[in-house]
Structures are given as structure tokens and as C-alpha cells.
Design an enzyme around this catalytic site. Sequence first.
Site, PDB file in Angstrom:
ATOM      1  CD  GLU B  53      20.426  -4.690  -4.440  1.00 51.06           C
ATOM      2  OE1 GLU B  53      18.887  -4.950  -4.097  1.00 51.06           O
ATOM      3  OE2 GLU B  53      21.091  -5.152  -4.133  1.00 51.06           O
ATOM      4  CG  PHE B 115      25.089 -17.094 -11.796  1.00 46.06           C
ATOM      5  CD1 PHE B 115      23.049 -17.161 -11.095  1.00 46.06           C
ATOM      6  CD2 PHE B 115      25.554 -16.332 -10.174  1.00 46.06           C
ATOM      7  CE1 PHE B 115      22.497 -17.175 -10.216  1.00 46.06           C
ATOM      8  CE2 PHE B 115      24.802 -16.071  -9.343  1.00 46.06           C
ATOM      9  CZ  PHE B 115      23.523 -16.502  -9.050  1.00 46.06           C
ATOM     10  CD  GLN B 116      23.632 -12.455  -8.954  1.00 48.81           C
ATOM     11  OE1 GLN B 116      24.730 -12.762  -8.812  1.00 48.81           O
ATOM     12  NE2 GLN B 116      22.412 -13.087  -8.583  1.00 48.81           N
ATOM     13  CE  LYS B 165      34.303 -12.627  -7.793  1.00 50.64           C
ATOM     14  NZ  LYS B 165      33.440 -14.102  -7.058  1.00 50.64           N
ATOM     15  CG  MET B 491      -1.504  12.750  -7.212  1.00 45.76           C
ATOM     16  SD  MET B 491      -2.358  14.443  -6.429  1.00 45.76           S
ATOM     17  CE  MET B 491      -1.181  14.951  -5.875  1.00 45.76           C
TER      18      MET B 491
HETATM   19  C1  LIG Z   1       6.860   3.438  -8.106  1.00 40.84           C
HETATM   20  C2  LIG Z   1       5.660   4.990  -8.856  1.00 40.84           C
HETATM   21  N1  LIG Z   1       4.985   3.613  -8.679  1.00 40.84           N
HETATM   22  C3  LIG Z   1       3.328   4.471  -9.297  1.00 40.84           C
HETATM   23  C4  LIG Z   1       3.115   6.033  -8.932  1.00 40.84           C
HETATM   24  C5  LIG Z   1       2.115   6.816  -9.079  1.00 40.84           C
HETATM   25  N2  LIG Z   1       1.747   7.263  -8.881  1.00 40.84           N
HETATM   26  C6  LIG Z   1       1.728   8.889  -8.173  1.00 40.84           C
HETATM   27  S1  LIG Z   1       1.329   9.081  -6.697  1.00 40.84           S
HETATM   28  C7  LIG Z   1       0.783   7.851  -6.120  1.00 40.84           C
HETATM   29  C8  LIG Z   1      -0.060   7.838  -5.082  1.00 40.84           C
HETATM   30  C9  LIG Z   1       0.693   7.555  -4.010  1.00 40.84           C
HETATM   31  O1  LIG Z   1      -0.327   7.324  -2.897  1.00 40.84           O
HETATM   32  P1  LIG Z   1       0.582   7.431  -1.455  1.00 40.84           P
HETATM   33  O2  LIG Z   1       1.786   7.172  -1.657  1.00 40.84           O
HETATM   34  O3  LIG Z   1      -0.870   6.760  -0.535  1.00 40.84           O
HETATM   35  O4  LIG Z   1       0.505   8.901  -1.132  1.00 40.84           O
HETATM   36  P2  LIG Z   1      -0.969   9.846  -1.147  1.00 40.84           P
HETATM   37  O5  LIG Z   1      -1.127  11.026  -2.661  1.00 40.84           O
HETATM   38  O6  LIG Z   1      -1.957   9.359  -0.862  1.00 40.84           O
HETATM   39  O7  LIG Z   1      -0.382  10.898  -0.664  1.00 40.84           O
HETATM   40  C10 LIG Z   1       1.249   7.080  -7.551  1.00 40.84           C
HETATM   41  C11 LIG Z   1      -0.093   5.456  -7.598  1.00 40.84           C
HETATM   42  C12 LIG Z   1       4.601   6.455  -8.773  1.00 40.84           C
HETATM   43  N3  LIG Z   1       4.510   7.909  -8.293  1.00 40.84           N
HETATM   44  N4  LIG Z   1       5.590   6.172  -8.478  1.00 40.84           N
END
Ligand SMILES: Cc1ncc(C[n+]2csc(CCOP(=O)(O)OP(=O)(O)O)c2C)c(N)n1
Lengths: 180, 580
Positions: B53, B115-116, B165, B491
Site C-alpha cells: 500500500e 479483525f483488522q 463494509k 547521506m
Molecule cells: C524512510 C526513511 N528512513 C530513513 C531516512 C533517513 N535517511 C535520509 S537519507 C538516508 C540515506 C539514503 O540512502 P540511499 O537511499 O542509499 O541514498 P544515498 O544517500 O546513498 O544517495 C537515510 C537513511 C529517510 N529519509 N527515510
Amino acid sequence: MKTHTIVLLVQDRPGVLSRVAGLVRRRGYNIQSLAVGHSEQPGVSRMTIVVESEDVEQVVKQLYRLIEVIKVSDVTDDPIVEREMVVLKLNAPTASRHEIVSMCGVFDAKIVDVGASTMIVEMTGAPAKVENFIEVVRPYGIRELMRTGRIAMVRGARGQFATEYVEHAGPNGVPVPTTK
Amino acid sequence: MSETRTGAQIMCEALIREGVEVMFGIPGGAIMPFYYAMWEYRDKLRHVLCRHEQGAGHAAEGYARATGRIGVCIGTSGPGGTNLVTPIADAMMDSTPLLAICGQVGSHVLGKDAFQETDITGITMPITKHNYLVKDVNDLAYVFREAIYIATTGRPGPVLIDITKDAMQKSTVPNWDQKLNLPGYKPTYAPNRKQVREAVKLLLSAQKPLIIAGNGVIMSGATEELRQFAETLRIPVITTLHGIGSFPESHPLSLGMPGMHGWVHCNRAIQECDVLFNIGGRFDDRVTGKASTFAPNAKVIHVDIDPSEIGKNVKVTVPIVGDARLTLLALLEELPEREALAELHSHASDWLEHIRDLQEKHQGKQQYVNRANTAQWALPPHDVYEKLNRTLAARGNYRVVTDVGQHQMWAAQLIDWNAGPRTHITSGGAGTMGFAVPASLGVAIAHPNDTIWAIVGDGGFQMTNQEMATIKQEGIKNIKIAVINNGYLGMVRQWQELFENKRYSGTPLSGPDFAKLAEAYGWKGLTVEHADQVQEAIDEAHATDGPVLIDFRVEREVNVFPMVPQNKSIAEMIITEADA
Ligand SMILES: Cc1ncc(C[n+]2csc(CCOP(=O)(O)OP(=O)(O)O)c2C)c(N)n1
Ligand SMILES: [Mg+2]
């Protein structure tokens, strides 16, 4: 932080109270009291909330983002009538009953129940007066205390009139949808 | 049309009446009556079965952002609804018109932990513009109209409808003509003329004026008006992450992106400007840095359709509540004759020249393009962007969807954004990893004749890549995925390198062979390990009549610069590796 009294007109749909309360909480403002009930117009409720906030303008603007909020007025600095109610169960052995009764007379409080050793008194007034009354009867022994939220209304001809929204807000054969 | 219908049929007809053509979702017990009914309407109402979803929600967001129309997603009760929470929150932050439809347990067991059963309206109250629990079949026709009206007007946003429902199963004669009963919802579109005149006066008195253009310009369709306004007054234009596409970067007045990973000259110009005109941006902290130090010399004019955004983060001299396009039109009308602009124009070239000098000094894009220091790397990420940028510009008809992380910022920085509004789609306010792959599905359905490039990190890709199966099943061919695979949650690793003494706690990341994974999904999968292979792979992706994934195994520990450390003033930038 300054305390503000805010009066709202809201569409009377299920869930509107939790929307308002939830919004105030999550935006980090502290609610001191909240009172809600019907207004002069069916389909429209009026709320009074007392909040602590540095930036009341933001509170007002955020409240307006709620779909069901029709009108928001910060009446803190307006000439207003403010009321709260307190209901107290006091220790009232025969010896002190007479004194309690006369104290109630002074504060325009009503005795609404008399038991073997207790009395329930009810008092309505401006918040400071309610406060004052509670302090005055405290020495007799307060067994239970219950206060309502504050309600406020602007004095004079000026005001916040739910009937101005009658065209939209009224039943008018328009069923109000079930919302939560 | 005034015949008896089941609630579920009414839902379908309500959607068709509002112009909905496609929905993304997953069925389940509580929502089954809706799926039963939608079969009858399948010629007009396409259902795309997603694999999660969350994917359905992001796909609907992608569709909405690429078109400006409502995106629709569907989940069943309980986990179906909770899986929609992330895209709903994402849509709330980025003002995306989204309709989430959830099934709920029967009204006779509501509140009994059936349920759910999950209180999805309670859960989503803070992350929706509005939401509904419908228990009566007679409310459905009205609620769907009201919900879509709310989602798509004013400042758009997500609206959720939770339907028991039995309300879907029962029958009634729908009333489509009820007047909307919304006394508390009256969005302001036309700006106040007095405020518009104040803004003009302030702009005419400026010596160093600056425009910041945000998402509002795109949502209101004001790109042409913005160009006219900027050109008439000769004011340089900064575009925020969500403002990308609102003003062509090839325009002589375009400066590029501000903020945490914005260009030095943009942030410097903000700190120096005397009048800052923000149209449709919300002064997010990724733009302002430490807000109290932001644009210290500027009087600010802020145009926003949402009054609560004005004065929220930055002090404003002239607030204007209104639609971006109508406000720009009003401003253009209120501008004096050309001669009266002479004073303003007399400063324009000095100011622009000054900013261009700053840009020259700090190189901006050039710093990445002539990268002597990266020559030893087998595949610098910048090579991928440089080649992709050139190829896309030459080919045209493209849209780019990005995920969240380093690769997202490089895309914003290194692609020349000249393809117009709704060609750069990303998760900004919420920063939702996992956005890009499913969102690209929605974008591709909305624009079947464009090539959709999803640029995604190896981390975010592994959150939602199962929608590649959806893309395959739907026969969608115009999606190309570029995984910028650095083997890290890049990042976060960058912050650890710069501010936490390289303690790479929880950031090194492995994955499967993404090209093989793509092949397993029935896609073409390519792997690029060296800079010389980049162009060939991009060309092959374009030449392939079907979805393609390219796994770009880039140099692992590369940082995004320039950078403003969190909570610092935008005047304090780390400009290159040498400053770090
Ligand atoms: C759902 C979610 N979990 C954690 C984060 C924190 N976060 C921000 S950037 C990042 C790294 C992303 O890694 P990647 O997808 O490999 O991209 P890169 O920065 O390496 O280009 C994280 C974990 C987020 N923004 N969203
Ligand atoms: Mg990565």
C-alpha cells in the site's frame, strides 16, 4: 508565556473536538481549559479554549486550517464576560454547617445536596472569583472538587454570531455527513 | 442516474464524476465490496494492483504531482490503512492532492477490536487535510464530492475516507446535488489589492531584490507569469527543491537552488538582498538554515495560499494570502509604466553581475564538471548525472523522479532543469526514502509518451522496489531506473564523516545484484562500474522498448557539496571537501 482565551465556532460534526484538541497539542501549545457545547445555531458548536502561547497568531491560523472551524476569535484583550463553574463536596459536620451556608451566601453559591456529614455546593463566576471561593472554603475540608472549562463572551452588541453562517450551517434539508 | 446503487457503486460513480481515471491499491476483506463494484466500471476506472500500500500511495502521489489532478489510493482496513500512512504524511508535507480510500470493519463491530480493525481516521488526523469515517450509505455521494473538493482546492493535500463494509454493501438512491456544507472552508485565491500595491512599492524601492519560487508556482500553473514578472522587473530567481521547473535554469535571471545543498551564490544573494519576494515557498528549514540569521538585510514579501505559512518561520513585511498565479497577475497589473521602472532597472545589472561573480568564484556546477580531484575514481557519481543530463536535454520529453539522499541532491544540483513544471518530482518535506520507484509508476501512467527516469539510492531502492513487478504487470515501458549504488545510506554516512568522526554506525549497506533482480522482474538490467560505460548504458536504456534498470556502482564515499550544517546560518557553508 501569555495565556489567551480563544472562542471558536465549529461545525458540529463528530470528531471536531479531538481535531481541535489534537492540533493544539501537536503544535506544542498548552491547553489550560477547553469547553464545548451547542451554540444559538443548530449544526454549529461554540468552544472556548484557554491556551498558553508565545505566538497566538499561529495558534489562530492553525485552527483555521481545520475544515470544520468556522470562526476563531482571540478575545483575551476584549471586554468579555468569563465564567467557570465549580462543584465541591465539603466536609460539613453539624458544627460548621451554619458557617458554610453563610459563606455560600456571600459568594452567591448554591447548596445542592446535604448529606449526613457532607454538603455539595455549586458556584459560578469569573475565574478569579471561583478561585477565591475555593480558597475560602478549603479550611472546611474539600472531599471532591470539579471545575468546568472556562467560557467567554464579548460584551455589548459586538460578537461572534453563529446565525451568520446559517445559510451553510443549518440543517436546510442538508444531512450533515457522518464524520469522525 | 437516479436509480438505486450499492454504496460501492456510488463510490465508483462519484470518482468517475470527479474525473478520476486511475486508482492504485490492494484489496482485502473490508474493501472487497468496492473491488466487486469496480469490476463493472473497469473501462472508465483503471485499477493498478500494487505490491504494497505504501507503493500505491506514492504511485498516486506521483500521478497527482505529474498532473495536478487528484491521485487515488486504496487499502483495506487495519494494515492496509496503516501502510498508507507514510504516503499520506508525505502528501501532507508536499501539499499533494491525494485521496486515500480505506475499507473499515462493519459498523456493528466498530469499536470492538474486530479483525483488522484500526482507527485509521484517528491515526491520520494530524497528517490529513481532512478525513471521514462513513458508516451510512446515504453519506457516500456527498462525502466523496466534499473530500475531493477539499483535497484539490486551496492548498492541496491528502484526504482519507474510511468506509465501513456495510455502508458499501447497502443500497440507496444517491443524491448528487447536495450543496457543499463547508462554512469553515473558503480558500483565498485573489490577493488583497492593497497588499499587492505595498509589495510593488517595496519591490520598486529595492536595490538588491531577489525572487524565491516554490511549489506554489507549479501548483497554480504560474510559470509563464513568473517569467514575465521576473523579466519585467529584472529580478533574479532562486528556485527551491520543489520550485524546480517553475523557472528555466537556462534563463539569464535564473540562479538555481538555495539552502542546505544549494549553491553558494544563491545563499550569499539571500544574505545580501534587500527585498526578498517568496512566491509559493514555505521557508522550510532546509532553505533557511538557522531562521533567525536568514536574509538579515531583507524586507520580505511572502505570497502563500495558506495563511498559516506566512510569518511561521520568517518575519514578513508584506504578507499576501493568495494563489501564486493570480497574485503574479495582480502584481503585473499594478506595476507602473516602463519609465517608472528605470530606477529599479538601473541597479539590476550591477546586482546580477555581483551574484554571477560570486557564482564564478565558487564555481557551482563547474566544480563538479571539471573535477581534477576525482580522476582516480572508476565511477564518480557526477559522471552519471553529467551524461544523463546531456542525453535528456538532447532527447526531450522526460521527467525525473528522485528518492531521498545524496543522489537526490545531486540530481537537483547537476541536471539543468529546463523542461518545465512537473518534470522534477521528489519527496521534499517528508524526505521519504522509497518514494521514487512507486512514484515513477504514477508519473509513467500520467505521461505515457515521456521517458520517466527514477533516480534512487541503493537504500531507498531496497525499500519499495517490489513495485517493479507492478510496472511489469501493467505493461509500462517508459520507466528507466538509475540506482546510484554507493553501498551506503550515503547521506547519513556523509553526516557521520563530517560531524561524527567517521563513525559509520548503521550506514554500510549491501544488496542483491540489482541488475539480476531487474531481470528476475522481467526488466532489462544493466550494471555500470566504470565511467566509460555510462553513456552506452543510458543509450541502451533509451533504445530498449521496456523498463530498464541501471545499477551504477559509483565511488562509495563521495559527499554532496556545498553544504550548510544543520541549524547553522546559510552564510556558514562548507563549500568543498577542502573546507570540511
Ligand atoms: C524512510 C526513511 N528512513 C530513513 C531516512 C533517513 N535517511 C535520509 S537519507 C538516508 C540515506 C539514503 O540512502 P540511499 O537511499 O542509499 O541514498 P544515498 O544517500 O546513498 O544517495 C537515510 C537513511 C529517510 N529519509 N527515510
Ligand atoms: Mg546509497
